[in-house]
Design a protein around this motif. Structure first.
Motif, PDB file in Angstrom:
ATOM      1  N   ALA A  12     -19.251  84.681 -47.246  1.00  0.00           N
ATOM      2  CA  ALA A  12     -19.464  82.975 -45.891  1.00  0.00           C
ATOM      3  C   ALA A  12     -19.253  82.391 -45.755  1.00  0.00           C
ATOM      4  O   ALA A  12     -18.661  81.773 -45.198  1.00  0.00           O
ATOM      5  CB  ALA A  12     -21.204  83.082 -46.489  1.00  0.00           C
ATOM      6  N   ALA A  13     -18.295  81.685 -46.450  1.00  0.00           N
ATOM      7  CA  ALA A  13     -17.248  80.608 -46.813  1.00  0.00           C
ATOM      8  C   ALA A  13     -16.506  80.884 -45.785  1.00  0.00           C
ATOM      9  O   ALA A  13     -15.939  80.426 -45.292  1.00  0.00           O
ATOM     10  CB  ALA A  13     -17.201  79.606 -48.385  1.00  0.00           C
ATOM     11  N   CYS A  14     -15.832  82.349 -46.890  1.00  0.00           N
ATOM     12  CA  CYS A  14     -14.256  82.659 -45.973  1.00  0.00           C
ATOM     13  C   CYS A  14     -14.619  82.701 -44.590  1.00  0.00           C
ATOM     14  O   CYS A  14     -13.879  82.614 -43.729  1.00  0.00           O
ATOM     15  CB  CYS A  14     -14.315  83.819 -46.640  1.00  0.00           C
ATOM     16  SG  CYS A  14     -13.602  83.455 -48.567  1.00  0.00           S
ATOM     17  N   GLU A  15     -15.788  83.786 -44.412  1.00  0.00           N
ATOM     18  CA  GLU A  15     -15.883  83.858 -43.581  1.00  0.00           C
ATOM     19  C   GLU A  15     -16.401  82.409 -42.234  1.00  0.00           C
ATOM     20  O   GLU A  15     -15.515  82.831 -41.032  1.00  0.00           O
ATOM     21  CB  GLU A  15     -17.555  84.520 -42.182  1.00  0.00           C
ATOM     22  CG  GLU A  15     -16.805  86.202 -43.434  1.00  0.00           C
ATOM     23  CD  GLU A  15     -18.846  87.110 -43.294  1.00  0.00           C
ATOM     24  OE1 GLU A  15     -18.334  88.181 -43.609  1.00  0.00           O
ATOM     25  OE2 GLU A  15     -19.974  86.490 -43.266  1.00  0.00           O
ATOM     26  N   ASN A  23       2.460  78.835 -45.071  1.00  0.00           N
ATOM     27  CA  ASN A  23       1.874  78.223 -46.074  1.00  0.00           C
ATOM     28  C   ASN A  23       0.447  78.577 -46.578  1.00  0.00           C
ATOM     29  O   ASN A  23      -0.092  77.470 -47.095  1.00  0.00           O
ATOM     30  CB  ASN A  23       1.869  76.265 -45.072  1.00  0.00           C
ATOM     31  CG  ASN A  23       2.932  76.022 -45.044  1.00  0.00           C
ATOM     32  OD1 ASN A  23       3.695  75.043 -46.543  1.00  0.00           O
ATOM     33  ND2 ASN A  23       3.675  76.222 -44.624  1.00  0.00           N
ATOM     34  N   ASP A  24       0.231  80.014 -46.262  1.00  0.00           N
ATOM     35  CA  ASP A  24      -0.956  80.203 -45.608  1.00  0.00           C
ATOM     36  C   ASP A  24      -1.499  80.569 -47.440  1.00  0.00           C
ATOM     37  O   ASP A  24      -0.827  81.023 -48.282  1.00  0.00           O
ATOM     38  CB  ASP A  24      -2.153  81.520 -45.199  1.00  0.00           C
ATOM     39  CG  ASP A  24      -2.196  80.982 -43.542  1.00  0.00           C
ATOM     40  OD1 ASP A  24      -1.519  79.733 -43.279  1.00  0.00           O
ATOM     41  OD2 ASP A  24      -1.602  81.798 -42.915  1.00  0.00           O
ATOM     42  N   LEU A  25      -3.044  80.720 -48.015  1.00  0.00           N
ATOM     43  CA  LEU A  25      -2.892  80.966 -49.460  1.00  0.00           C
ATOM     44  C   LEU A  25      -3.094  82.159 -49.750  1.00  0.00           C
ATOM     45  O   LEU A  25      -3.024  83.240 -48.893  1.00  0.00           O
ATOM     46  CB  LEU A  25      -4.907  81.060 -49.269  1.00  0.00           C
ATOM     47  CG  LEU A  25      -5.271  79.407 -49.490  1.00  0.00           C
ATOM     48  CD1 LEU A  25      -7.316  79.698 -48.874  1.00  0.00           C
ATOM     49  CD2 LEU A  25      -4.698  78.323 -50.294  1.00  0.00           C
ATOM     50  N   TRP A  34      -8.440  73.477 -48.569  1.00  0.00           N
ATOM     51  CA  TRP A  34      -8.726  73.179 -49.795  1.00  0.00           C
ATOM     52  C   TRP A  34      -9.746  74.007 -49.725  1.00  0.00           C
ATOM     53  O   TRP A  34     -10.090  74.294 -51.145  1.00  0.00           O
ATOM     54  CB  TRP A  34      -8.313  71.651 -50.098  1.00  0.00           C
ATOM     55  CG  TRP A  34      -8.083  71.192 -51.842  1.00  0.00           C
ATOM     56  CD1 TRP A  34     -10.015  70.441 -51.924  1.00  0.00           C
ATOM     57  CD2 TRP A  34      -8.601  71.866 -52.853  1.00  0.00           C
ATOM     58  NE1 TRP A  34      -9.431  70.481 -53.066  1.00  0.00           N
ATOM     59  CE2 TRP A  34      -8.382  70.710 -53.860  1.00  0.00           C
ATOM     60  CE3 TRP A  34      -7.438  72.609 -52.857  1.00  0.00           C
ATOM     61  CZ2 TRP A  34      -7.982  71.169 -54.712  1.00  0.00           C
ATOM     62  CZ3 TRP A  34      -6.545  73.017 -53.727  1.00  0.00           C
ATOM     63  CH2 TRP A  34      -6.542  71.881 -54.424  1.00  0.00           C
ATOM     64  N   GLU A  35     -10.943  73.627 -49.281  1.00  0.00           N
ATOM     65  CA  GLU A  35     -12.011  74.738 -49.294  1.00  0.00           C
ATOM     66  C   GLU A  35     -11.715  76.378 -49.407  1.00  0.00           C
ATOM     67  O   GLU A  35     -12.433  76.515 -49.781  1.00  0.00           O
ATOM     68  CB  GLU A  35     -13.210  74.271 -48.023  1.00  0.00           C
ATOM     69  CG  GLU A  35     -14.665  74.651 -47.947  1.00  0.00           C
ATOM     70  CD  GLU A  35     -15.099  74.106 -46.954  1.00  0.00           C
ATOM     71  OE1 GLU A  35     -14.895  73.958 -46.060  1.00  0.00           O
ATOM     72  OE2 GLU A  35     -16.618  74.683 -47.124  1.00  0.00           O
ATOM     73  N   ALA A  36     -10.916  76.276 -48.388  1.00  0.00           N
ATOM     74  CA  ALA A  36     -10.581  77.841 -48.490  1.00  0.00           C
ATOM     75  C   ALA A  36     -10.712  77.961 -49.999  1.00  0.00           C
ATOM     76  O   ALA A  36     -10.743  79.116 -50.673  1.00  0.00           O
ATOM     77  CB  ALA A  36      -9.434  78.711 -47.826  1.00  0.00           C
ATOM     78  N   ARG A  37      -9.133  77.549 -50.776  1.00  0.00           N
ATOM     79  CA  ARG A  37      -9.224  77.612 -51.725  1.00  0.00           C
ATOM     80  C   ARG A  37     -10.311  77.527 -52.919  1.00  0.00           C
ATOM     81  O   ARG A  37     -10.288  78.171 -53.807  1.00  0.00           O
ATOM     82  CB  ARG A  37      -7.745  76.712 -52.443  1.00  0.00           C
ATOM     83  CG  ARG A  37      -7.183  76.915 -53.547  1.00  0.00           C
ATOM     84  CD  ARG A  37      -6.868  78.320 -53.759  1.00  0.00           C
ATOM     85  NE  ARG A  37      -6.076  78.364 -55.094  1.00  0.00           N
ATOM     86  CZ  ARG A  37      -6.935  78.785 -56.063  1.00  0.00           C
ATOM     87  NH1 ARG A  37      -8.143  78.901 -55.939  1.00  0.00           N
ATOM     88  NH2 ARG A  37      -6.073  79.188 -57.519  1.00  0.00           N
TER      89      ARG A  37
END
Lengths: 312, 312, 312, 312, 312
Positions: free
Chosen positions: D206-209, D277-279, D81-84
């Motif tokens: 940076a969050a995605c990495e 199930n991935d984004l 969810w954070e990735a989304r």
């Protein structure tokens, strides 16, 4: 805060200092004594016993109690950690404020660098006083002496007379910054940057007040206390037929766990006190003092050391 | 909010005021009475009994109910704590706004410091009114008298006539700040800094409205209520064979825990009411009033004291 | 959203409207029917029965299912509450934008205050349209009529033709603010402050889109559905020997709880729909409309009232 | 991401595509086979059986396993969810950057609006390239073709040669904005506003990495895997005496639940992959492309459609 | 950090490196040995045995222990993830600072671009030193050599002599930026933007210090350790009658799970150490170095590779 290496498994059972055991020992012993009485009585008369096969009815209560104690402990730990975060934010803001004030005022005074240096020094000293004033505000201590070391008259008098000393110190800083701005010593944008720091310190103050003066809802605490007592008082009756003379051992173990977690929650609920598990506010304020004095290039005091494993 | 020392273990069972017990006593007594009836009937006729060995089937329901009640209580507590955070943010913003307004306007009026002081005073007084208007908005009370003490005509009339008084007060402040800016009394950057404070107050208002006017989903609440009732009604049938005449004791204890947590969640769900566990909005508004008046150097009222352990 | 007083314990079991019962009734009745069949068959032939002593094996599954349903419900509730927070932020930003736009433009137009007032009015009206456009975007409705009430041609045509109408409205506002800035109607700092509001509205839009168009992972939902069905189908076999003809009662109660929570999670997962527990987007948009029109001093519509306990 | 209507209860058990079943089928069948062997052996020889009364000892392990799997799944879902949310923030920033750049540069170019329009167009195109470059960076794909469509030489060469293409694109934008500022095309405050957008895009990167390159602690994952296997291997022994030939059914159901949740956690742990199930990163990047091109008034590509229920 | 593919189910039980097994093996073997002794003794004398029917009393303790271990592990994992987030924020701020400094200073130096380039280079190099200084600060290592590579005398001497080297580096940057501003090399708004980056780096530093120097409350850890030991020591007595010679197997499995989770929590609690599951600070600092040097167009070192599956 307790600063201590984790004891080895062997010594684990004999550590008392800094643990919750002394606080709950009376209750644990009480449950053990009750268990002995129940076992003795059940051996005497068959009329007293509760179930004949299993402690299953008690498990209905145990599940609920575990889950709710777990949630309460979680909430208390969150308060404790949020309090620590507020003090971490305090360090951030104090350091940034000092860093910017020194960089901006010190060399930027134009014809009179020494005057700018004096202004920056006064601002930074006042921030050290803020840290100590916050400790005093949260612990209900005076600490007027520590504040006085860093604030001069007539400001000192105004601050010490205030009902909310940290807030009074912030007002003094705001007034001084506004006068710097009016005098043209500091431009609008740097004034805004320093003002943001003051605003954040205001946020730290309010967050600490919130945690300090708003405990968990009283009914919540009482409900869990009562359920824990009810459960531990019913426990020996549930175990006696299954366990016989092992009942006191297991009942005491269970009571230690439940009462211990309940008492631990109480301790974490108010993280600003002076109990062993509370936050080391004095040591944190000293850390702030050292960092700010180093930024000013002034002589540094020693960091506080734990005394008998406890950092004040 | 209940302000009270934790009672000693002995007195723990006899405290009523501020606990959830009075609210759930009828249900607990009902379960106890049902249990007695079931035990009596089961002694009479063997046709009625449920299980013959253990309350295990009920534990399937107990686990689910505990977990879901736990989650719901957690959600309600989060609402309560978020509401307290919103009021903490209110204190931050009010203090910062007052600090900056006084520092900027008071001495910065150029030729007419007294006029600047008047402006700052009006701005700060309006903020005290904001705190009381927010209490009234959230509690459905009028509090027009408290607002009127700090706002003058014709503004007072406009504010009292508004459907959303706190929002109307923010609009008045924004209009005044914009006119200060147009008159050159306040530069762009300070105007922006003060505007940020108003924006944050708007955020506090919306956060409080969100919590106040959006309860937990109705179906969620009803589902848990029903499951709790179902469980407690089935409980005596599950325990009677194992526990005999101890059934009413344990059933009442379990019912007290489950109904108590359910009722506590109801109380925390709306933290702005006037129930004993609700937030002490009047006391918080008074705290804000004291802090802002001290910043202005005006005479201070007394803080509110708990009455019969309850802070309003 | 369901707006309804909590029913009394007596009526609690008979409330249907706004509860999850109608949705799960077929499954609950199915489990009850299966239970009856199992009991009947087990009385007939001893070959069919599962366990002979306790439903303990099922409790292994029940624990896991409860915990995972609990976590899923928590996640769904978090989505629901986050959606409500996004709409709360919408109110904050719309009010702040209106407050600042009116204060800055209205009186600040220099020689032509009426022109400034017109500009502010257009900006605020466009924001009301934004709220309705967002409702339409999230619910897949047109709502072109509500948008057209507040946006004039030729802008109206551009907005209605866009694939993402709320985003198109933000672009119109940004363009207008940039032209105000170029014309010298608005200085850099106020332009920045208003631009921050548009940026936050963009954040509200993206947060709503995220919740609306990214459901929980499909596998997660299916896995829990399947486990819930498996568990409820195995339940009667586990209970029949212990409970006899009480099996259908308890099995239905357990099935109601588990299926109910599963269905409730489904409903909360998409909080922008038109199911009874979904957020009252139309009422929130109307609230925004009232607040903004009051700020402009224009005639106010009535707030939406719940119809048959449901706020649209 | 799987885009699919929830199947009806009847079809629920036969859906395979997009569910976790194919991944855990070998293990589930293995447990079922082991169960059959155990039942067969226990019928043959009485020497092999484990407990004689109940699967209670296993429940000790089941409780712990459920709780820890629950926490791990929660952590994995939070990552997902954070990735989304990071991709949601990407949309916000890209749209705001485009909105402001077009509004500021397009009409504001003074004597040469067409030149300003070209500049804005280049900035916005580079942002579309940023979205595709981020997909490539996170999925280990090249996607150089998609980037090249929106970035021209010589910049294209620099970007494609970089080890971190998204970061290189941000640097290009920063350099261009700084040169606009130096040329007087853009004032300080708008420069700052656009710079804030670039900073936020840096935060998204940076969050995605962080999520992509820092899995859950390896020991945690291994510990839960091992416990799940241990539990499922011991399960038949615990159930055989109680359930007889029903053992394989229940053991398989329990194994399906535990292995399924374990495998689901693995899938959610890395939300940027190409598992079902991935984004849907490609679809999100396309959404960003459509929004930005619409803002520029350029021809729009079609949104991506799910293929075989899966959005890429 | 352990970088390793998940092993296949078959190899799962034989992986040692990077798992928690070596740490808890003594305790697990101890519980197994105790179990053997208990079984052996119970076969000899009937006087020793505990329960006669089920391990149910132990499940009371097991539920509580599972829930509390679960909460503690969750808290430890949150610390670990928060630490990773702080390092992610470090990357964001370092990159943004470098991007803006290069864009602003490099080409903007007016008559002397080379001088501006030198200034930007020094600023960026100091930031690389900040990353290494933070590693040293958190791990109690010197790393003076790595810092010296990027900072020149006399600054190098001041930094290496400081008690808090990262903070000293931030002060140097603030001083340099203030002097750039005074010299007119950089305008107010860009100065503010770069200052915000320094402030955020200060936040990263304080967040890391908070996690590093404030462990979980000692009493909490000790209470759970004790309960885990108590439970595992009582376990064989509870299982012996039901399981016979299978007791050691199940007791060891349960002990492995509980001790393993307890030990894992210990490891995650301090995420900055050099244990296998700790964060790869050196590799992250190297990543920052590579990114910043690439931004400067200087020769790049290789990224660190895992050695024996472990990234330092």
């Amino acid at each position: 805060m307790i600063v201590r290496e984790r004891p080895s498994p062997l010594r684990l059972f004999f550590v008392l200092r800094g643990t919750i055991l002394p606080r709950v020992l009376p209750q644990v012993l009480g449950v053990a004594a009750l268990s002995c009485a129940v076992v003795w009585a059940s051996r005497r008369s068959a009329a007293l016993h509760l179930p004949s096969a299993s402690p299953a009815p008690l498990s209905l209560l145990a599940i609920a109690l575990s889950i709710f104690l777990g949630f309460r402990n979680n909430a208390c730990y969150d308060r404790w950690w949020e309090a620590r975060k507020a003090w971490g934010a305090l360090l951030i803001e104090l350091r940034s404020l000092a860093r910017d004030a020194i960089a901006l005022l010190d060399d930027g005074g134009g014809e009179e660098p020494a005057a700018g240096r004096q202004l920056a020094r006064r601002l930074v000293h006042r921030n050290i006083a803020f840290a100590y004033a916050l400790v005093g505000h949260l612990r209900g201590q005076d600490l007027g002496e520590a504040i006085s070391r860093f604030v001069e008259e007539p400001e000192r008098g105004r601050v010490l007379a205030s009902r909310n000393r940290p807030d009074a110190l912030l007002r003094e800083s705001a007034r001084e910054l506004a006068s710097f701005r009016r005098d043209g010593r500091i431009a609008d944008i740097p004034w805004q940057a320093l003002g943001e720091r003051l605003h954040s310190l205001s946020g730290v103050l309010a967050a600490c007040e919130r945690i300090r003066f708003t405990p968990l809802p009283f009914s919540y605490t009482i409900l869990l206390h009562r359920t824990a007592y009810l459960f531990c008082l019913l426990l020996p009756f549930g175990l006696v037929d299954v366990l016989g003379w092992m009942t006191p051992v297991l009942a005491a173990a269970v009571a230690y766990t439940f009462f211990g977690l309940d008492a631990l929650g109480d301790e974490l609920e108010d993280p600003f006190g002076e109990a062993p598990n509370d936050l080391p506010l004095m040591a944190l304020a000293r850390t702030a003092e050292i960092g700010l004095l180093e930024a000013l290039g002034e002589p540094l005091p020693e960091p506080l050391r734990p005394h008998d494993f406890i950092l004040p």
